[in-house]
Design a protein around this motif. Sequence first.
Motif, mmCIF file in Angstrom:
data_model
loop_
_atom_site.group_PDB
_atom_site.id
_atom_site.type_symbol
_atom_site.label_atom_id
_atom_site.label_comp_id
_atom_site.label_asym_id
_atom_site.label_seq_id
_atom_site.Cartn_x
_atom_site.Cartn_y
_atom_site.Cartn_z
ATOM 1 N N GLU A 195 -3.060 8.683 -1.958
ATOM 2 C CA GLU A 195 -3.705 7.866 -3.000
ATOM 3 C C GLU A 195 -4.949 8.558 -3.544
ATOM 4 O O GLU A 195 -5.213 8.511 -4.743
ATOM 5 C CB GLU A 195 -4.047 6.473 -2.476
ATOM 6 C CG GLU A 195 -2.846 5.582 -2.416
ATOM 7 C CD GLU A 195 -3.149 4.123 -2.692
ATOM 8 O OE1 GLU A 195 -4.322 3.772 -2.948
ATOM 9 O OE2 GLU A 195 -2.191 3.346 -2.660
ATOM 10 N N PHE A 246 -3.134 -0.878 -6.670
ATOM 11 C CA PHE A 246 -3.710 0.470 -6.713
ATOM 12 C C PHE A 246 -5.030 0.434 -7.484
ATOM 13 O O PHE A 246 -6.044 0.980 -7.040
ATOM 14 C CB PHE A 246 -2.725 1.450 -7.373
ATOM 15 C CG PHE A 246 -3.267 2.843 -7.521
ATOM 16 C CD1 PHE A 246 -3.185 3.752 -6.474
ATOM 17 C CD2 PHE A 246 -3.864 3.249 -8.703
ATOM 18 C CE1 PHE A 246 -3.686 5.040 -6.606
ATOM 19 C CE2 PHE A 246 -4.368 4.533 -8.857
ATOM 20 C CZ PHE A 246 -4.282 5.428 -7.797
ATOM 21 N N LYS A 301 -5.563 9.528 -7.352
ATOM 22 C CA LYS A 301 -6.782 9.118 -8.064
ATOM 23 C C LYS A 301 -7.449 10.323 -8.731
ATOM 24 O O LYS A 301 -7.800 10.277 -9.911
ATOM 25 C CB LYS A 301 -7.755 8.441 -7.095
ATOM 26 C CG LYS A 301 -9.068 8.027 -7.755
ATOM 27 C CD LYS A 301 -9.992 7.335 -6.783
ATOM 28 C CE LYS A 301 -10.831 8.345 -6.058
ATOM 29 N NZ LYS A 301 -11.916 7.739 -5.275
ATOM 30 N N HIS A 335 -8.932 1.083 -6.236
ATOM 31 C CA HIS A 335 -9.701 2.165 -6.875
ATOM 32 C C HIS A 335 -10.360 1.614 -8.141
ATOM 33 O O HIS A 335 -9.952 1.916 -9.270
ATOM 34 C CB HIS A 335 -8.786 3.349 -7.195
ATOM 35 C CG HIS A 335 -8.057 3.852 -5.997
ATOM 36 N ND1 HIS A 335 -8.669 4.629 -5.035
ATOM 37 C CD2 HIS A 335 -6.796 3.663 -5.561
ATOM 38 C CE1 HIS A 335 -7.809 4.904 -4.081
ATOM 39 N NE2 HIS A 335 -6.655 4.324 -4.368
ATOM 40 N N THR A 350 0.839 -1.194 0.000
ATOM 41 C CA THR A 350 0.000 0.000 0.000
ATOM 42 C C THR A 350 0.873 1.242 0.000
ATOM 43 O O THR A 350 0.618 2.182 -0.730
ATOM 44 C CB THR A 350 -0.943 0.001 1.216
ATOM 45 O OG1 THR A 350 -1.651 -1.221 1.231
ATOM 46 C CG2 THR A 350 -1.898 1.149 1.158
#
Length: 182
Positions: free
Chosen positions: A12, A64, A16, A68, A5
């Motif tokens: 993050e 990742f 995004k 997402h 992570t």
Amino acid sequence: MGPQTVLEPSKELRIKKWILDRAQFGFPMHTEELQNAVQKVEQETGRANPFVNNRPGKKWMQLFLKRHPEIVLKRTEMFSKARAAVTKKKIREWVSEAKEYLTKEEALDILKDPSRMYNLDETGVQTCPKTGKVLCLKGEKNNYSIASKQEKQCITMLCCYAASGQVVDPMVVYPNKGLLGI
């Protein structure tokens, strides 16, 4: 936070948002671009991380995308800057100017006869069409990359149809290699 992570949730979320904003404006990212950006940030901050050379790898990228799911990898279609600049307002202005011209030429009756109204469209068939996959919002039907210049040589197809349904034979335009003996 597990070793894969690595980045804090707030980082993050910013990544995004950056990915989705770029995709929305016609500049979607390749995975390598994202990895390069994360590497640069990690090098500049100097914080410890398990990445080799501060660069996230394929496994991080896979995780990742799993974290997402609204971001997916898709192939894009290239758009020229000129074509990307077309707006509803510009189209309406063009239609208004065309009507003014037809009125001035006393040819407004053309708009009442579908056999006199034609639509010509061109499409470029690239000789090397691959653009690679980019990060985009899941569910988006069309994903485009805006080309900064003519990226690949192409053959142009011209197709023309009348509003009445009549079809004109298509025309193929090959790249110009110079004037042909003129």
